[in-house]
Structures are given as C-alpha cells and as structure tokens.
Design a protein around this motif. Structure first.
Motif, PDB file in Angstrom:
ATOM      1  N   ALA A 196       8.612   3.824  -2.254  1.00  0.00           N
ATOM      2  CA  ALA A 196       7.364   3.490  -2.949  1.00  0.00           C
ATOM      3  C   ALA A 196       7.553   2.249  -3.805  1.00  0.00           C
ATOM      4  O   ALA A 196       6.690   1.383  -3.889  1.00  0.00           O
ATOM      5  CB  ALA A 196       6.926   4.661  -3.806  1.00  0.00           C
ATOM      6  N   ARG A 197       8.693   2.154  -4.436  1.00  0.00           N
ATOM      7  CA  ARG A 197       8.997   0.991  -5.259  1.00  0.00           C
ATOM      8  C   ARG A 197      10.366   0.472  -4.883  1.00  0.00           C
ATOM      9  O   ARG A 197      11.329   1.232  -4.839  1.00  0.00           O
ATOM     10  CB  ARG A 197       8.999   1.357  -6.748  1.00  0.00           C
ATOM     11  CG  ARG A 197       7.635   1.696  -7.277  1.00  0.00           C
ATOM     12  CD  ARG A 197       6.820   0.456  -7.513  1.00  0.00           C
ATOM     13  NE  ARG A 197       5.487   0.805  -7.991  1.00  0.00           N
ATOM     14  CZ  ARG A 197       4.381   0.206  -7.607  1.00  0.00           C
ATOM     15  NH1 ARG A 197       4.431  -0.760  -6.719  1.00  0.00           N
ATOM     16  NH2 ARG A 197       3.216   0.565  -8.104  1.00  0.00           N
ATOM     17  N   ALA A 214       0.810  -1.232   0.000  1.00  0.00           N
ATOM     18  CA  ALA A 214       0.000   0.000   0.000  1.00  0.00           C
ATOM     19  C   ALA A 214       0.838   1.273   0.000  1.00  0.00           C
ATOM     20  O   ALA A 214       0.301   2.356  -0.194  1.00  0.00           O
ATOM     21  CB  ALA A 214      -0.929  -0.001   1.219  1.00  0.00           C
ATOM     22  N   PRO A 243       2.911   2.636  -2.180  1.00  0.00           N
ATOM     23  CA  PRO A 243       2.796   3.505  -3.362  1.00  0.00           C
ATOM     24  C   PRO A 243       1.514   4.348  -3.358  1.00  0.00           C
ATOM     25  O   PRO A 243       1.505   5.447  -3.906  1.00  0.00           O
ATOM     26  CB  PRO A 243       2.778   2.524  -4.537  1.00  0.00           C
ATOM     27  CG  PRO A 243       3.386   1.286  -4.028  1.00  0.00           C
ATOM     28  CD  PRO A 243       3.072   1.227  -2.567  1.00  0.00           C
ATOM     29  N   LEU A 244       0.472   3.834  -2.728  1.00  0.00           N
ATOM     30  CA  LEU A 244      -0.776   4.607  -2.702  1.00  0.00           C
ATOM     31  C   LEU A 244      -0.656   5.840  -1.807  1.00  0.00           C
ATOM     32  O   LEU A 244      -1.236   6.880  -2.087  1.00  0.00           O
ATOM     33  CB  LEU A 244      -1.943   3.740  -2.215  1.00  0.00           C
ATOM     34  CG  LEU A 244      -2.291   2.550  -3.100  1.00  0.00           C
ATOM     35  CD1 LEU A 244      -3.491   1.806  -2.543  1.00  0.00           C
ATOM     36  CD2 LEU A 244      -2.572   2.985  -4.516  1.00  0.00           C
ATOM     37  N   TYR A 245       0.091   5.712  -0.714  1.00  0.00           N
ATOM     38  CA  TYR A 245       0.330   6.880   0.148  1.00  0.00           C
ATOM     39  C   TYR A 245       1.198   7.891  -0.601  1.00  0.00           C
ATOM     40  O   TYR A 245       0.921   9.074  -0.625  1.00  0.00           O
ATOM     41  CB  TYR A 245       1.101   6.486   1.408  1.00  0.00           C
ATOM     42  CG  TYR A 245       0.340   5.702   2.448  1.00  0.00           C
ATOM     43  CD1 TYR A 245      -0.351   6.355   3.463  1.00  0.00           C
ATOM     44  CD2 TYR A 245       0.342   4.322   2.457  1.00  0.00           C
ATOM     45  CE1 TYR A 245      -1.013   5.649   4.452  1.00  0.00           C
ATOM     46  CE2 TYR A 245      -0.316   3.601   3.429  1.00  0.00           C
ATOM     47  CZ  TYR A 245      -0.993   4.264   4.424  1.00  0.00           C
ATOM     48  OH  TYR A 245      -1.641   3.553   5.396  1.00  0.00           O
ATOM     49  N   LEU A 246       2.287   7.345  -1.192  1.00  0.00           N
ATOM     50  CA  LEU A 246       3.314   8.236  -1.737  1.00  0.00           C
ATOM     51  C   LEU A 246       2.956   8.772  -3.121  1.00  0.00           C
ATOM     52  O   LEU A 246       3.643   9.643  -3.642  1.00  0.00           O
ATOM     53  CB  LEU A 246       4.672   7.529  -1.754  1.00  0.00           C
ATOM     54  CG  LEU A 246       5.133   7.034  -0.372  1.00  0.00           C
ATOM     55  CD1 LEU A 246       6.485   6.364  -0.456  1.00  0.00           C
ATOM     56  CD2 LEU A 246       5.172   8.161   0.656  1.00  0.00           C
ATOM     57  N   ALA A 247       1.899   8.246  -3.720  1.00  0.00           N
ATOM     58  CA  ALA A 247       1.429   8.812  -4.989  1.00  0.00           C
ATOM     59  C   ALA A 247       0.539  10.018  -4.722  1.00  0.00           C
ATOM     60  O   ALA A 247       0.016  10.628  -5.647  1.00  0.00           O
ATOM     61  CB  ALA A 247       0.652   7.761  -5.775  1.00  0.00           C
ATOM     62  N   ARG A 248       0.344  10.323  -3.461  1.00  0.00           N
ATOM     63  CA  ARG A 248      -0.487  11.464  -3.065  1.00  0.00           C
ATOM     64  C   ARG A 248       0.414  12.580  -2.518  1.00  0.00           C
ATOM     65  O   ARG A 248       1.610  12.351  -2.327  1.00  0.00           O
ATOM     66  CB  ARG A 248      -1.489  11.012  -2.003  1.00  0.00           C
ATOM     67  CG  ARG A 248      -2.387   9.918  -2.519  1.00  0.00           C
ATOM     68  CD  ARG A 248      -3.438   9.497  -1.547  1.00  0.00           C
ATOM     69  NE  ARG A 248      -4.679   9.262  -2.240  1.00  0.00           N
ATOM     70  CZ  ARG A 248      -4.945   8.203  -2.989  1.00  0.00           C
ATOM     71  NH1 ARG A 248      -4.046   7.267  -3.119  1.00  0.00           N
ATOM     72  NH2 ARG A 248      -6.088   8.074  -3.608  1.00  0.00           N
ATOM     73  N   PRO A 249      -0.141  13.745  -2.265  1.00  0.00           N
ATOM     74  CA  PRO A 249       0.724  14.801  -1.724  1.00  0.00           C
ATOM     75  C   PRO A 249       1.112  14.508  -0.275  1.00  0.00           C
ATOM     76  O   PRO A 249       0.681  15.165   0.666  1.00  0.00           O
ATOM     77  CB  PRO A 249      -0.134  16.072  -1.840  1.00  0.00           C
ATOM     78  CG  PRO A 249      -1.531  15.585  -1.939  1.00  0.00           C
ATOM     79  CD  PRO A 249      -1.507  14.231  -2.528  1.00  0.00           C
ATOM     80  N   PHE A 250       1.893  13.469  -0.118  1.00  0.00           N
ATOM     81  CA  PHE A 250       2.241  12.952   1.204  1.00  0.00           C
ATOM     82  C   PHE A 250       3.634  12.335   1.090  1.00  0.00           C
ATOM     83  O   PHE A 250       3.843  11.417   0.305  1.00  0.00           O
ATOM     84  CB  PHE A 250       1.216  11.878   1.594  1.00  0.00           C
ATOM     85  CG  PHE A 250       1.147  11.574   3.051  1.00  0.00           C
ATOM     86  CD1 PHE A 250       0.622  12.496   3.936  1.00  0.00           C
ATOM     87  CD2 PHE A 250       1.601  10.363   3.538  1.00  0.00           C
ATOM     88  CE1 PHE A 250       0.560  12.216   5.292  1.00  0.00           C
ATOM     89  CE2 PHE A 250       1.528  10.069   4.890  1.00  0.00           C
ATOM     90  CZ  PHE A 250       0.998  11.006   5.761  1.00  0.00           C
ATOM     91  N   SER A 251       4.582  12.867   1.874  1.00  0.00           N
ATOM     92  CA  SER A 251       5.970  12.435   1.697  1.00  0.00           C
ATOM     93  C   SER A 251       6.311  11.259   2.618  1.00  0.00           C
ATOM     94  O   SER A 251       5.555  10.927   3.534  1.00  0.00           O
ATOM     95  CB  SER A 251       6.900  13.601   1.981  1.00  0.00           C
ATOM     96  OG  SER A 251       6.800  13.952   3.340  1.00  0.00           O
TER      97      SER A 251
END
Lengths: 315, 294
Positions: free
Chosen positions: B289-290, B116, B118-126
């Motif tokens: 993320a990956r 999960a 990548p789902l956090y980090l694909a958002r404006p969230f570092s």
C-alpha cells in the motif's frame, strides 16, 4: 476511540514512531506536526499498511494487528496524494470502491450517486476522473472515502490545493460528517486552521513522539482568565464586588478594566455582578489561546495540557 | 446520504461474501478491456483454430465426408490421439501468450501509476485477494482459449469414438487441464509481475516479449560460447514445450533434437517452477500500500 499502546513503527532502518501512548477519545481529532513527524505513518499504521515494530493500537477496542480486515470495513480513507484510476468515470470508480468495501452492486450504485451529490459533484459524476480539476478530485476522494458509510474517517490533508471557496466547502462537509451521530474522524493537516475549525482534540507529533495531546475547547477556556472590558456606570462598589469574587482587577480611564479571573469564577458571575450594580459591559475581550500557540509550545517542548496544569496547581 | 436530502448517513445494509469479493476485479476489468474492438476481435479469432481442430475430429470419424472432399494423405493430421491434443495446446498456447502480453501488462500498472493501491488496501480487501482478482482476469480469459475448448474437443472425440478410445485416452483430459494451468499460471504471474514492476504498460509488454524471445536468444549464445546445453534454462518456450511433451507422453522426435529435448524434463519443470516463484516474489515485493524508501 483509538488507544495507542506503546506503538513503535520502523520503516527500513528508521524508527518513525516511538512508543506512542495515548487514548484518543474525541470525535474529531486533528493530527498535527511538522513534515516528517510521523503523521502519515501513524494513519498508515492504523490502516494496517505498516506493521508495528512493538506495541499496538486499538480502534473501537479492536487490535489493529489481529482485526485489520474487520476494522477496515468501518474505516474510510481519503489519502493525501491523487489516488485514482484516471481512465474511469467518477461514478464508475466510486462504485468500484464501494463494491470492494463489500456493498452489493445495487446498493453500491445507489450510494455512489448519493455520495457524488453530497460532495457537490452530482453533475460531473459521469466524467472521467482524469478530466477533473484539483478541487473536484479532492471531492471525489472524499466521495470514495464515505461511500461505504464508515464510522471512522481518516482524512489526510483534505484541503490541499483548494482555493478558499472550495476549502470552505470541504471544511463544511467535514464538519457536517463530524456532527453525524456515531461518526469519528481523524484529520491530518499542516494547516492549523483546518484542525481548529473541524476538530475537538489535537494530537501533535514531533520526531515520532507525542508532543501534545489536548482538548482544544479546554485549552481555549483556560485562557479566559485574562480579560479586558469596557464598562459604563462602574463605581467603587462594582470594583469591590468583583474583587470579592476573587478577581484581580486594574481600572483605567473611561471605565476600562483588566481582570484576571481565578479558575473558579465563571463569566456568568461577572455579568450577574454587573447587572446587580447596574453596570453596562459594552465590550469584553478575552485572549484565546490559538491552536498556533499550542502548536508552538508543543514544538518547544513546553506544552502542558490544561488538565495537568490543574493537577499541578492542586498539588 | 440521499440525492435529495444530501445528508451523510452510515451504511447499515448487508455485505457481500468476502470469499468471492475478488471477483469484482475481473468484472470491472472485462468491462473496460472489451471496450477495445481489436481485443474483442482477436479474442474471437483465438477460437477459430478450435473450430479447425473440431472439423478434424469430425472428418476423422466420417469416411464419407473424407471421400467427398478427396482427402488423401491427411491420415497423420486426422489421427486423434495424445499428439493431436498436444498440437492443439501448442497452437493455443501461442495465442495465449499474445493475449497475456496484450492484456496483462496494463492490469496492475494502471493502479500503481495512479497510486490507487492504498484505496484498495484501505478496505476489507487483502493483497492476496487483489492478486487473485487480477490473476482471475487473465486466468479466465486464457482458460477460454486453452483447456475449456480443449475439453470440448476431447468430449466430442470421446462421443464420436468408441469406448475403447476413451478408456485408453481419458488421461489426455487431465494432461490438457494441467498443461493449460501451468502455462496460464506462468503467463499470468509473469504479466502481473512485470505490470507491477514497470508502471508503463508498453515497457511491460516489451519486457514480456524480451523474456520470451531475447532471453531464449541469450540462452543459445551461452550454449555456443560455453559449449553447453544448459543455456536452455533461459528458454521458456522450449521449457513449456518439453513439459507438454512430458504430460502428453509424446515421444521426442528429430524436431526436438538440438532444441528443448537437450534438457532433461525435470529441468524444464524446475525452470517453470523457479520462474513462477520468482514472479510471485516480485509481486510480493512490489504490491504494498505504501512503498518504504529505505
């Protein structure tokens, strides 16, 4: 929408993307390429997951290296793999993602319900994600990608593992989202049919380089010049009139003909000529260049976009 | 989008502040953590010692109550000084460790095992906000059993004692806060680092226990074999105890001889600092993320 400016990405010691240079302007762009060609790496780089080795990319004019956070606000991402927190309910998970995107709690809740109904999981939204079927999980992934109302959607293999009706539902949703004003999407898929049905343009990668970037409609249109038709009532005058338009023409028995139309001649002119000589065109076939043809040519390194062909003809 | 119309519509409303967005993580984490009645019961039980220490303060200021309960020979326990608060922190520190070992290992492993991140980090969230959010889950929970009740005890004591006591002992409040922060930071970062490295929660918990107890045993073995005292650098409980003694200015007594007291206090500080840095490094390596296969 997306400008790739000599973008190179290295993961470990391997150069995955090498000097990508393109200006992607279409509203729906299909990302194609064989396994390992760099499709997912390109998406991940645009999302800011991998730093570029050299060059950069701009999304809506903003540099991905310096405006990553700002850009992620307007980006929705549907990953290829199962990305969930399986012991959360569907609604809880998508709401959580919406809040992390910056939506206030109430708006996040409202849009989560809307997103679930939109993707057709309204009745299953209070079930735990771990109990969802594969098709439902794909839809839930789409719901989390659109819940914050992004302008640009990255869809990585959205129809993976879906049965035909579910695939069609997913394709319909993607097309509907694509047709929303101000909405852009990048669809990465190994299924050429998905790209053909949803996208206006295709970017084909091979070994980390751009093998082809084309407008699918233009490519299809370019092959209308090869035409087979069946007519009733065609006489010499009709044949002459067509030749005068500039077409090459070969007539067979029973009013069948094969034509090669020059680029300047539109189909409408052919119909007008037929109407002028009271000729009925009963059947007309023109061979479309399928995306598969384009893809295979790109893989052979023989692809030349239609615009470039036109330029070389002129010169 | 609309439930009735079922069309896609972009979001045009307001956004929450980016500075406080990491607090969404603890909010969701607590709602799921406190679904467990066992955890809730244990968390409540963690504050029972505070009540006992509170009672001690009350009795120390109430000779009548002492006389009524015929409390004799309890003067040492009822002496409210730096040692009293060091004892409080030592006791609560143990409960803290149990809480962190219970809650911490599941915080990141659930996200990683479900892919999960990548789902956090694909958002404006570092990544920093992610770690900060997860850290806050433990940090806030452990604060509620360490420095917050500790300061409450200090306030009650300051209120019941005279001004002289406060003017001589005000620094204890600082020691209480700093000592708690160090322990909370160490436990939280360790729990998060193990949670990130070992995706299975039970293994992460076992590793945490192992680092505290098995590593201490290993350190003793090193001491015995090499006839040195530096094996103690593997003994984290001893190191934190030494730091607390240092902070609360409690003199060494026979209890510590042959224990942590063998090490100089700078070594204890250095051990904790190194271990905390190592945990941060582990988190930095793992939280991507990956994952890149080299």
């Amino acid at each position: 929408m997306i400008e790739l400016e000599d973008l190179s990405v290295q993961l470990g010691k391997r150069l995955i993307l090498s000097n990508l240079k393109a200006s992607l302007k279409g509203r729906a762009i299909g990302l194609l390429g064989p396994n390992g060609s760099g499709k997912s790496t390109l998406i991940n780089t645009l999302l800011g997951f991998h730093p570029p080795l050299s060059g950069t990319a701009r999304i809506f004019g903003k540099d991905i290296r310096t405006h990553a956070k700002e850009l992620r606000r307007v980006i929705g991402y549907m990953p290829e793999s199962d990305s969930f927190i399986s012991d959360m309910t569907g609604v809880g998970f998508v709401r959580y993602m919406a809040e992390i995107s910056g939506l206030p709690a109430n708006e996040a809740m409202e849009r989560t319900h809307e997103a679930f109904f939109y993707v057709g999981l309204g009745e299953a939204r209070y079930r735990k994600l771990g109990t969802y079927s594969l098709g439902m999980k794909q839809m839930a992934k789409l719901a989390q990608a659109i819940v914050h109302g992004p302008q640009l959607l990255f869809l990585d293999e959205p129809t993976n593992g879906l049965d035909p009706p579910a695939r069609q539902r997913m394709i319909n949703l993607i097309r509907e989202i694509r047709d929303t004003p101000g909405m852009y999407l990048i669809l990465s898929s190994h299924l050429l049919r998905d790209v053909e049905e949803c996208c206006e343009e295709a970017l084909i990668l091979r070994d980390g380089k751009i093998a082809a970037y084309c407008n699918l409609d233009e490519e299809r249109r370019s092959n209308r010049k090869f035409i087979e038709m069946e007519t009733v009532g065609a006489k010499e005058e009709f044949s002459s009139a067509i030749e005068q338009l500039g077409c090459e023409c070969a007539w067979f028995s029973n009013g069948r003909a094969k034509l090669v139309l020059p680029p300047s001649v539109e189909m409408r002119q052919l119909y007008n000529t037929a109407a002028q000589f009271s000729v009925q065109i009963r059947k007309i076939n023109y061979r479309k260049d399928s995306l598969e043809d384009i893809f295979l040519r790109a893989m052979d390194g023989k692809f030349q976009p239609e615009k470039m062909k036109a330029q070389s003809n002129v010169s | 989008m609309s439930v009735n119309k079922r069309v896609y519509r972009p979001y045009a409303g307001r956004y929450t502040s980016e500075k406080t967005r990491f607090l969404i993580l603890p909010r969701y984490a607590y709602s799921s953590l406190f679904d467990s009645r066992f955890l809730l019961a244990f968390f409540v039980a963690c504050n029972i010692p505070t009540l006992l220490f509170l009672a001690a303060i009350y009795f120390s200021h109430n000779p009548l109550a002492q006389a009524m309960l015929q409390m004799k020979g309890t003067e040492v326990f009822l002496k409210i000084d730096n040692g009293f608060f060091e004892k409080f922190l030592r006791f609560q520190g143990l409960l803290c460790f149990i809480l962190a070992a219970w809650v911490g290992p599941g915080l990141i492993s659930a996200d990683l095992s479900n892919d999960a991140l990548p789902l956090y980090l694909a958002r404006p969230f570092s990544r920093t906000e992610y770690v900060l959010g997860k850290f806050t889950v433990l940090g806030a929970l452990l604060s509620l059993v360490t420095w917050i009740p500790g300061l409450l005890l200090f306030a009650v004591q300051a209120d019941l004692a005279d001004w002289t006591w406060f003017s001589k002992s005000y620094w204890i409040a600082g020691s209480l806060i700093l000592g708690s922060f160090i322990w909370i930071a160490l436990l939280s970062l360790m729990a998060l680092a193990f949670s990130a490295w070992i995706k299975w929660k039970l293994s992460a918990t076992a590793l945490m226990l192992g680092v505290f107890f098995a590593l201490a045993g290993f350190g003793e073995a090193v001491n015995e074999i090499l006839r040195t005292k530096w094996g103690k650098i593997f003994n984290l409980p001893a190191a934190i105890q030494l730091v607390w003694l240092d902070l609360f200015q409690v003199p060494m007594n026979s209890r510590f001889r042959g224990g942590a007291g063998d090490l100089p206090s700078w070594a204890a500080w250095a051990i904790l600092l190194s271990f905390t840095s190592f945990c941060l490094l582990m988190l930095n390596r793992k939280l991507k993320a990956r994952e890149v296969v080299r």
